[in-house]
Design a protein around this motif. Structure first.
Motif, PDB file in Angstrom:
ATOM      1  N   GLN A 187      -4.910 -47.543 -45.640  1.00  0.00           N
ATOM      2  CA  GLN A 187      -4.571 -48.064 -46.962  1.00  0.00           C
ATOM      3  C   GLN A 187      -5.308 -47.211 -47.984  1.00  0.00           C
ATOM      4  OE1 GLN A 187      -2.462 -50.801 -47.117  1.00  0.00           O
ATOM      5  NE2 GLN A 187      -2.257 -50.286 -49.258  1.00  0.00           N
ATOM      6  N   THR A 188      -4.593 -46.323 -48.680  1.00  0.00           N
ATOM      7  CA  THR A 188      -5.232 -45.414 -49.635  1.00  0.00           C
ATOM      8  C   THR A 188      -5.004 -45.832 -51.078  1.00  0.00           C
ATOM      9  OG1 THR A 188      -3.294 -43.972 -49.618  1.00  0.00           O
ATOM     10  CG2 THR A 188      -5.091 -43.426 -48.094  1.00  0.00           C
ATOM     11  N   ARG A 189      -4.074 -46.757 -51.298  1.00  0.00           N
ATOM     12  CA  ARG A 189      -3.774 -47.238 -52.644  1.00  0.00           C
ATOM     13  C   ARG A 189      -3.991 -48.741 -52.692  1.00  0.00           C
ATOM     14  NH1 ARG A 189       1.691 -43.949 -52.336  1.00  0.00           N
ATOM     15  NH2 ARG A 189       1.748 -45.314 -50.569  1.00  0.00           N
ATOM     16  N   SER A 190      -3.480 -49.378 -53.705  1.00  0.00           N
ATOM     17  CA  SER A 190      -3.685 -50.827 -53.828  1.00  0.00           C
ATOM     18  C   SER A 190      -2.981 -51.581 -52.703  1.00  0.00           C
ATOM     19  CB  SER A 190      -3.188 -51.302 -55.198  1.00  0.00           C
ATOM     20  OG  SER A 190      -1.804 -51.059 -55.316  1.00  0.00           O
TER      21      SER A 190
ATOM     22  N   TRP B 119      -1.135 -33.389 -41.941  1.00  0.00           N
ATOM     23  CA  TRP B 119      -0.273 -33.657 -43.077  1.00  0.00           C
ATOM     24  C   TRP B 119      -0.138 -35.165 -43.215  1.00  0.00           C
ATOM     25  CZ3 TRP B 119       1.739 -32.411 -38.348  1.00  0.00           C
ATOM     26  CH2 TRP B 119       2.804 -33.158 -37.855  1.00  0.00           C
ATOM     27  N   LYS B 120       0.414 -35.590 -44.346  1.00  0.00           N
ATOM     28  CA  LYS B 120       0.550 -37.033 -44.582  1.00  0.00           C
ATOM     29  C   LYS B 120       1.944 -37.364 -45.061  1.00  0.00           C
ATOM     30  CE  LYS B 120      -0.890 -37.205 -49.377  1.00  0.00           C
ATOM     31  NZ  LYS B 120      -1.625 -37.935 -50.363  1.00  0.00           N
ATOM     32  N   GLU B 121       2.268 -38.633 -44.922  1.00  0.00           N
ATOM     33  CA  GLU B 121       3.543 -39.163 -45.379  1.00  0.00           C
ATOM     34  C   GLU B 121       3.262 -40.456 -46.102  1.00  0.00           C
ATOM     35  OE1 GLU B 121       6.760 -41.004 -42.701  1.00  0.00           O
ATOM     36  OE2 GLU B 121       7.116 -38.850 -42.681  1.00  0.00           O
ATOM     37  N   ASP B 122       3.606 -40.509 -47.382  1.00  0.00           N
ATOM     38  CA  ASP B 122       3.333 -41.718 -48.180  1.00  0.00           C
ATOM     39  C   ASP B 122       4.338 -42.798 -47.919  1.00  0.00           C
ATOM     40  OD1 ASP B 122       1.085 -40.675 -49.410  1.00  0.00           O
ATOM     41  OD2 ASP B 122       2.262 -39.710 -50.973  1.00  0.00           O
TER      42      ASP B 122
END
Length: 109
Positions: free
Chosen positions: A85-88, A106-109
């Motif tokens: 959990q990187t955001r709210s 790499w990342k995927e939002d």
């Protein structure tokens, strides 16, 4: 170096740039002027700090699952993945991938 404040009225001096050696510090409120006679510079190198791996380093990838995902670097078809959990809290989790072949992240939002 000359004072950065006017000795007469204590206001901040501004730099007035002129041709070649005609630059000066000038007060905005009174007639005080300090002529700059030589160029002074200083350079200080700052030691870089160690960067912490925000994904937890190699230990964080130790017991993660694998999935079918294509690496954007080597096009391999398998990758490890973790979700964080990187955001709210009302936003979806971010999925981080690490290629099983070349270890590219790499990342995927």
């Amino acid at each position: 170096m000359a004072a950065q404040f006017c000795p007469t009225c204590a206001n901040l001096l501004i730099v007035e740039i002129g041709r070649q050696s005609n630059s000066a510090f000038r007060c905005r409120t009174c007639p005080y002027i300090y002529h700059i006679r030589e160029k002074l510079t200083s350079k200080q190198l700052i030691a870089r700090k160690e960067v912490d791996d925000v994904l937890g380093g190699a230990e964080a990838w130790k017991d993660v699952d694998q999935t079918d995902a294509h690496c954007p670097k080597c096009a391999h078809g398998r990758a490890y993945f973790r979700q964080m959990q990187t955001r709210s809290a009302d936003e979806p989790m971010t999925t981080f991938y690490r290629c099983t072949q070349c270890a590219h992240n790499w990342k995927e939002d």
